[in-house]
Design a protein around this motif. Structure first.
Motif, mmCIF file in Angstrom:
data_model
loop_
_atom_site.group_PDB
_atom_site.id
_atom_site.type_symbol
_atom_site.label_atom_id
_atom_site.label_comp_id
_atom_site.label_asym_id
_atom_site.label_seq_id
_atom_site.Cartn_x
_atom_site.Cartn_y
_atom_site.Cartn_z
ATOM 1 N N ARG A 146 0.813 -1.223 0.000
ATOM 2 C CA ARG A 146 0.000 0.000 0.000
ATOM 3 C C ARG A 146 0.838 1.261 0.000
ATOM 4 N N LYS A 147 1.956 1.193 0.704
ATOM 5 C CA LYS A 147 2.771 2.381 0.943
ATOM 6 C C LYS A 147 4.236 1.975 0.830
ATOM 7 N N PRO A 148 4.806 2.051 -0.387
ATOM 8 C CA PRO A 148 6.177 1.564 -0.601
ATOM 9 C C PRO A 148 7.264 2.306 0.183
ATOM 10 N N SER A 149 7.010 3.540 0.566
ATOM 11 C CA SER A 149 7.999 4.316 1.323
ATOM 12 C C SER A 149 7.386 4.779 2.643
ATOM 13 N N PRO A 150 7.158 3.861 3.560
ATOM 14 C CA PRO A 150 6.482 4.230 4.808
ATOM 15 C C PRO A 150 7.397 4.979 5.764
ATOM 16 N N THR A 151 6.777 5.805 6.561
ATOM 17 C CA THR A 151 7.499 6.460 7.646
ATOM 18 C C THR A 151 7.595 5.479 8.812
ATOM 19 N N GLU A 152 8.423 5.803 9.792
ATOM 20 C CA GLU A 152 8.492 4.959 10.982
ATOM 21 C C GLU A 152 7.121 4.870 11.649
ATOM 22 N N ALA A 153 6.396 5.971 11.674
ATOM 23 C CA ALA A 153 5.052 5.972 12.275
ATOM 24 C C ALA A 153 4.116 5.049 11.497
ATOM 25 N N ASN A 154 4.204 5.050 10.161
ATOM 26 C CA ASN A 154 3.388 4.140 9.352
ATOM 27 C C ASN A 154 3.682 2.688 9.704
ATOM 28 N N ILE A 155 4.961 2.380 9.853
ATOM 29 C CA ILE A 155 5.376 1.011 10.167
ATOM 30 C C ILE A 155 4.854 0.608 11.540
ATOM 31 N N ARG A 156 5.047 1.473 12.514
ATOM 32 C CA ARG A 156 4.596 1.142 13.870
ATOM 33 C C ARG A 156 3.078 0.967 13.917
ATOM 34 N N THR A 157 2.349 1.788 13.177
ATOM 35 C CA THR A 157 0.892 1.667 13.138
ATOM 36 C C THR A 157 0.477 0.358 12.471
ATOM 37 N N ALA A 158 1.127 0.014 11.361
ATOM 38 C CA ALA A 158 0.784 -1.212 10.631
ATOM 39 C C ALA A 158 1.064 -2.463 11.454
ATOM 40 N N LEU A 159 2.075 -2.400 12.312
ATOM 41 C CA LEU A 159 2.466 -3.568 13.105
ATOM 42 C C LEU A 159 1.924 -3.533 14.529
ATOM 43 N N ASP A 160 1.185 -2.499 14.863
ATOM 44 C CA ASP A 160 0.712 -2.300 16.225
ATOM 45 C C ASP A 160 -0.104 -3.480 16.755
ATOM 46 N N ALA A 161 -0.872 -4.128 15.903
ATOM 47 C CA ALA A 161 -1.730 -5.224 16.352
ATOM 48 C C ALA A 161 -1.017 -6.576 16.331
ATOM 49 N N ASN A 162 0.254 -6.587 15.956
ATOM 50 C CA ASN A 162 1.050 -7.814 16.006
ATOM 51 C C ASN A 162 1.870 -7.771 17.294
ATOM 52 N N LEU A 163 1.632 -8.726 18.167
ATOM 53 C CA LEU A 163 2.298 -8.726 19.454
ATOM 54 C C LEU A 163 3.624 -9.476 19.402
ATOM 55 N N CYS A 164 4.626 -8.917 20.085
ATOM 56 C CA CYS A 164 5.936 -9.557 20.219
ATOM 57 C C CYS A 164 6.288 -9.521 21.699
ATOM 58 N N ARG A 165 6.334 -10.677 22.307
ATOM 59 C CA ARG A 165 6.647 -10.748 23.736
ATOM 60 C C ARG A 165 8.124 -10.546 24.022
ATOM 61 N N CYS A 166 8.965 -10.722 23.004
ATOM 62 C CA CYS A 166 10.414 -10.624 23.219
ATOM 63 C C CYS A 166 10.900 -9.177 23.249
ATOM 64 N N GLY A 167 10.091 -8.259 22.776
ATOM 65 C CA GLY A 167 10.511 -6.858 22.765
ATOM 66 C C GLY A 167 11.433 -6.513 21.614
#
Length: 155
Positions: A116-137
């Motif tokens: 959708r967005k070939p050149s995402p900002t860091e904020a775009n990336i964090r928003t897109a991955l926000d619902a994916n949980l990572c317990r390892c940090g």
């Protein structure tokens, strides 16, 4: 009930109950174990796959509803020449996975974002991955991996 699924570019006739979640068909019938069972209610992102290029939670999507659609799992995500996709290479280079349980879902969510967005900002990336949980940090390394892949794909 028999139905046909197109997974990773191959057609598969599936003979299962019509309400069986896609995740179970992928793991138990097709033996594609990249998508993981996490929460079973679509909240953690471990089971994420692409439906026509859009991330979906395979644990809550009835497999039969995907007839006529293209399903891509992490096993089917490849570069045009058949090698690892830029995201897969970037996740390895950035050492983005610790336990790696979440990584297939993270990679496919990121693939949907970059489509959708070939050149995402860091904020775009964090928003897109926000619902994916990572317990390892590993979030910062994951974000760097997506940035690396986006830069490589832009070349």
């Amino acid at each position: 009930m028999a139905f046909t699924l197109n997974v990773n570019g191959a057609s598969h006739v599936i003979d299962e109950e019509e309400d069986i979640p896609l995740l179970y068909v992928l793991r138990d019938t097709l033996r594609l174990n990249g998508a993981k069972y996490g929460c079973g209610v679509g909240q953690c992102g471990a089971c994420t796959v692409l439906r026509d290029g859009v991330p979906v939670r395979s644990c809550v999507v009835p497999a039969v509803s995907l007839q006529g659609r293209e399903v891509t799992t992490v096993e089917g995500l490849r570069a045009p020449d058949g090698t690892l996709h830029a995201l897969q290479r970037a996740f390895l280079a950035e050492q983005a996975g610790q336990c790696a349980y979440c990584i297939p879902g993270m990679i496919l969510s990121a693939a949907g974002l970059l489509r959708r967005k070939p050149s995402p900002t860091e904020a775009n990336i964090r928003t897109a991955l926000d619902a994916n949980l990572c317990r390892c940090g590993s979030h910062n390394r994951i974000v760097r991996a997506v940035q690396r892949a986006a830069a490589e794909l832009a070349e």
